[in-house]
Design a protein around this motif. Structure first.
Motif, PDB file in Angstrom:
ATOM      1  N   GLY A 119      -1.399  -4.049  -3.899  1.00 25.59           N
ATOM      2  CA  GLY A 119      -0.587  -3.885  -2.701  1.00 25.59           C
ATOM      3  C   GLY A 119       0.534  -2.874  -2.916  1.00 25.59           C
ATOM      4  N   ARG A 120       1.206  -2.966  -4.078  1.00 23.24           N
ATOM      5  CA  ARG A 120       2.286  -2.021  -4.384  1.00 23.24           C
ATOM      6  C   ARG A 120       1.730  -0.611  -4.592  1.00 23.24           C
ATOM      7  NH1 ARG A 120       3.909  -6.507  -7.484  1.00 23.24           N
ATOM      8  NH2 ARG A 120       2.992  -5.598  -9.379  1.00 23.24           N
ATOM      9  N   VAL A 121       0.606  -0.543  -5.291  1.00 19.02           N
ATOM     10  CA  VAL A 121      -0.016   0.765  -5.521  1.00 19.02           C
ATOM     11  C   VAL A 121      -0.427   1.401  -4.208  1.00 19.02           C
ATOM     12  CG1 VAL A 121      -2.092   1.890  -6.432  1.00 19.02           C
ATOM     13  CG2 VAL A 121      -0.792   0.331  -7.877  1.00 19.02           C
ATOM     14  N   GLY A 122      -1.021   0.590  -3.321  1.00 11.33           N
ATOM     15  CA  GLY A 122      -1.455   1.113  -2.035  1.00 11.33           C
ATOM     16  C   GLY A 122      -0.288   1.647  -1.222  1.00 11.33           C
ATOM     17  N   ARG A 123       0.813   0.909  -1.195  1.00  7.82           N
ATOM     18  CA  ARG A 123       1.977   1.359  -0.429  1.00  7.82           C
ATOM     19  C   ARG A 123       2.566   2.635  -1.023  1.00  7.82           C
ATOM     20  NH1 ARG A 123       2.766  -4.257  -0.205  1.00  7.82           N
ATOM     21  NH2 ARG A 123       4.120  -4.226  -2.035  1.00  7.82           N
ATOM     22  N   GLN A 124       2.630   2.696  -2.351  1.00  9.73           N
ATOM     23  CA  GLN A 124       3.154   3.888  -3.008  1.00  9.73           C
ATOM     24  C   GLN A 124       2.235   5.087  -2.777  1.00  9.73           C
ATOM     25  OE1 GLN A 124       3.492   2.794  -7.118  1.00  9.73           O
ATOM     26  NE2 GLN A 124       5.061   1.238  -6.728  1.00  9.73           N
ATOM     27  N   ARG A 125       0.959   4.853  -2.951  1.00  7.58           N
ATOM     28  CA  ARG A 125      -0.007   5.953  -2.870  1.00  7.58           C
ATOM     29  C   ARG A 125      -0.031   6.572  -1.478  1.00  7.58           C
ATOM     30  NH1 ARG A 125      -3.360   9.066  -1.049  1.00  7.58           N
ATOM     31  NH2 ARG A 125      -5.518   9.391  -1.683  1.00  7.58           N
ATOM     32  N   PHE A 126      -0.155   5.742  -0.448  1.00  6.94           N
ATOM     33  CA  PHE A 126      -0.249   6.260   0.901  1.00  6.94           C
ATOM     34  C   PHE A 126       1.104   6.715   1.427  1.00  6.94           C
ATOM     35  CE2 PHE A 126      -3.983   3.287   0.889  1.00  6.94           C
ATOM     36  CZ  PHE A 126      -4.927   4.291   0.823  1.00  6.94           C
ATOM     37  N   GLY A 127       2.151   6.066   0.967  1.00  2.96           N
ATOM     38  CA  GLY A 127       3.468   6.474   1.414  1.00  2.96           C
ATOM     39  C   GLY A 127       3.834   7.870   0.940  1.00  2.96           C
ATOM     40  N   GLU A 128       3.318   8.255  -0.226  1.00  2.00           N
ATOM     41  CA  GLU A 128       3.628   9.567  -0.756  1.00  2.00           C
ATOM     42  C   GLU A 128       2.826  10.653  -0.093  1.00  2.00           C
ATOM     43  OE1 GLU A 128       2.931   9.278  -4.860  1.00  2.00           O
ATOM     44  OE2 GLU A 128       4.663   8.038  -5.276  1.00  2.00           O
ATOM     45  N   SER A 129       1.703  10.286   0.574  1.00  4.32           N
ATOM     46  CA  SER A 129       0.863  11.317   1.176  1.00  4.32           C
ATOM     47  C   SER A 129       1.303  11.642   2.587  1.00  4.32           C
ATOM     48  CB  SER A 129      -0.615  10.884   1.163  1.00  4.32           C
ATOM     49  OG  SER A 129      -0.772   9.644   1.818  1.00  4.32           O
ATOM     50  N   ASP A 130       1.035  10.739   3.542  1.00  5.53           N
ATOM     51  CA  ASP A 130       1.385  11.061   4.916  1.00  5.53           C
ATOM     52  C   ASP A 130       2.038   9.906   5.655  1.00  5.53           C
ATOM     53  OD1 ASP A 130      -0.680   9.347   5.171  1.00  5.53           O
ATOM     54  OD2 ASP A 130      -2.064  10.733   6.143  1.00  5.53           O
ATOM     55  N   GLY A 131       2.407   8.865   4.879  1.00  2.89           N
ATOM     56  CA  GLY A 131       3.068   7.731   5.505  1.00  2.89           C
ATOM     57  C   GLY A 131       2.129   6.795   6.217  1.00  2.89           C
ATOM     58  N   LYS A 132       0.830   7.049   6.172  1.00  2.00           N
ATOM     59  CA  LYS A 132      -0.135   6.209   6.857  1.00  2.00           C
ATOM     60  C   LYS A 132      -1.065   5.578   5.842  1.00  2.00           C
ATOM     61  CE  LYS A 132      -0.210   9.156  10.975  1.00  2.00           C
ATOM     62  NZ  LYS A 132      -1.065   9.986  11.849  1.00  2.00           N
ATOM     63  N   THR A 133      -1.510   4.380   6.127  1.00  2.00           N
ATOM     64  CA  THR A 133      -2.471   3.718   5.264  1.00  2.00           C
ATOM     65  C   THR A 133      -3.876   4.153   5.607  1.00  2.00           C
ATOM     66  OG1 THR A 133      -2.607   1.868   6.795  1.00  2.00           O
ATOM     67  CG2 THR A 133      -1.020   1.663   4.991  1.00  2.00           C
ATOM     68  N   ARG A 134      -4.726   4.108   4.584  1.00  2.00           N
ATOM     69  CA  ARG A 134      -6.136   4.361   4.845  1.00  2.00           C
ATOM     70  C   ARG A 134      -6.649   3.184   5.654  1.00  2.00           C
ATOM     71  NH1 ARG A 134     -10.412   7.026   2.476  1.00  2.00           N
ATOM     72  NH2 ARG A 134      -9.098   7.823   0.816  1.00  2.00           N
ATOM     73  N   SER A 135      -7.160   3.433   6.815  1.00  2.00           N
ATOM     74  CA  SER A 135      -7.571   2.334   7.672  1.00  2.00           C
ATOM     75  C   SER A 135      -8.826   2.691   8.420  1.00  2.00           C
ATOM     76  CB  SER A 135      -6.455   1.976   8.656  1.00  2.00           C
ATOM     77  OG  SER A 135      -6.138   3.089   9.452  1.00  2.00           O
TER      78      SER A 135
END
Length: 409
Positions: A119-135
């Protein structure tokens, strides 16, 4: 919407790798994209599969594992790296984090700790790219009865979505007996839903996309089985596994449901972000809409996420007015599609979508507007919510009006 992280793991130790695999396969928020048993090959695996997260086990050789993390953090910064080890030595953890790991987890892995770390990795990873989650948005399209145009809508919505920038779209034909989405797209598929369901454990994202039929619009099609008997290999459990892999592969999934509302149809309706119920303004259709909405109340949130689309609006057959239909259904109408019989017959017979055959037609613009309004909002329209708030009593009274006078009880 459901967020899915794609993972690749490397662990030379067969026992701990299998243990980690078993844990990951039981999580519906991740997809195991690839596994590797050699440190020296893992960089190539990451290059080929482009996972969201790379899990590197350090116990076999902490030096090689840390070197691999440093290499990957430099060459693939979009891949968040997670280190795993049975050691809790502070010096090892510090070296690992300095090499570029985002998280450090202790082996054997606790399920709760893994979920939190991912969960932390996902938030960090997507937050650093475009602020959106892969969905992935899942859209289920059903008909109030046969012949109302639900397949036409599913195919054309999918083609419109597929032409939008940044989207990847798959259309799944869930009518096991009489599905004809392939006919609408003039496609001759090599593989079907039955093939994918039977081989789901052997598929990765690349193999999955090669198993689907790609249309010129960019849409991927997964058709119904060729033989009627092949439908027997698909059950709710296997369908959920297919859905999980599709979610990890595409931004939008559109399911064209059958008219039987089978266990497969209900599985997708439960998982869908949006459920579209296509109807016409005639008595049989509207009666079925009320009946279906009453049944949908038994499934959590299904009634609330269902949107009514009136097809062939304006068809002058002396039928029921839109105002009367809304009163009868106890719900607002999310969208209306105009009656354009000639264009739709040409589209179907030529196997060409509306955006290609008639890009400027009113029906084409109506489908575009429907897609825009649907993917741009995640909740039912306010009018529909207001109608729901009227309660079951009003719906019951409307339902009774459908029965001929002599059959009322």
């Amino acid at each position: 919407m459901s967020n899915v992280l794609r993972l690749a793991i490397v662990d030379p130790d067969d026992g701990s790798r299998e243990s980690l695999k078993s844990l990951l396969l039981g999580m519906d928020t991740v997809w195991l994209e690839a596994e590797c048993s050699r440190y020296e090959f893992f960089a190539d695996v990451v290059e080929q599969t482009t996972p969201d997260v790379g899990v590197v086990a350090l116990d076999t050789s902490s030096e090689k594992g840390i070197e691999l993390i440093a290499e990957l953090s430099a060459s693939h910064p979009d891949c968040a790296l997670l280190a795993a080890s049975s050691s809790t030595d502070g010096h090892l953890i510090l070296k690992t984090m300095r090499a570029g790991a985002r998280e450090f987890i202790t082996l054997p892995i606790n399920a709760e700790d893994l979920v939190s770390a991912l969960g932390r990795v996902g938030r960090q990873r997507f937050g650093e790219s475009d602020g959106k989650t892969r969905s992935c948005e899942v859209i289920a399209i059903a008909g109030a009865t046969g012949g109302v145009g639900s397949t036409s809508l599913a195919v054309n919505m999918a083609c419109v979505l597929a032409t939008q920038p940044g989207t990847s779209v798959a259309l799944v034909d869930l009518d096991m007996a009489l599905g004809d989405a392939d006919v609408f797209l003039d496609a001759i598929p090599d593989y079907t839903l039955a093939d994918v369901a039977q081989n789901i454990s052997r598929l990765d994202i690349q193999l999955l996309k090669r198993s689907l039929t790609k249309h010129s619009s960019g849409l991927y099609l997964l058709p119904r089985p060729v033989e009627l008997k092949d439908a027997a290999v698909i059950n709710a459990e296997s369908l959920r596994k297919v859905l999980g892999l599709l979610k990890a592969s595409f931004t939008h999934l559109i399911f064209d449901l059958s008219k039987s509302y089978s266990s497969l149809d209900m599985t997708i309706l439960e998982e869908a972000d949006h459920a579209i119920l296509v109807t016409q303004l005639d008595l049989p259709c509207l009666r079925n809409v009320v009946r279906l909405m009453m049944s949908f109340e038994e499934t959590n949130n299904l009634k609330e996420k269902t949107k009514i689309v009136v097809n062939r609006a304006g068809l002058d057959t002396g039928g029921i007015s839109l105002k009367k239909a809304k009163e009868t259904m106890g719900r607002d109408v999310f969208a209306q599609l105009p009656n354009d019989y000639r264009t739709m017959v040409e589209v179907r017979n030529n196997g060409v979508p509306l955006i290609t055959q008639a890009p400027k037609a009113g029906i084409t613009q109506a489908v575009r507007d429907l897609v825009h309004n649907l993917v741009g909002e995640s909740t039912a329209s306010p009018d529909a919510a207001d109608a729901d708030a009227k309660g079951e009593e009003g719906t019951k009274g409307v339902w009774q009006k459908f029965w001929p006078v002599g059959q009322k009880k």
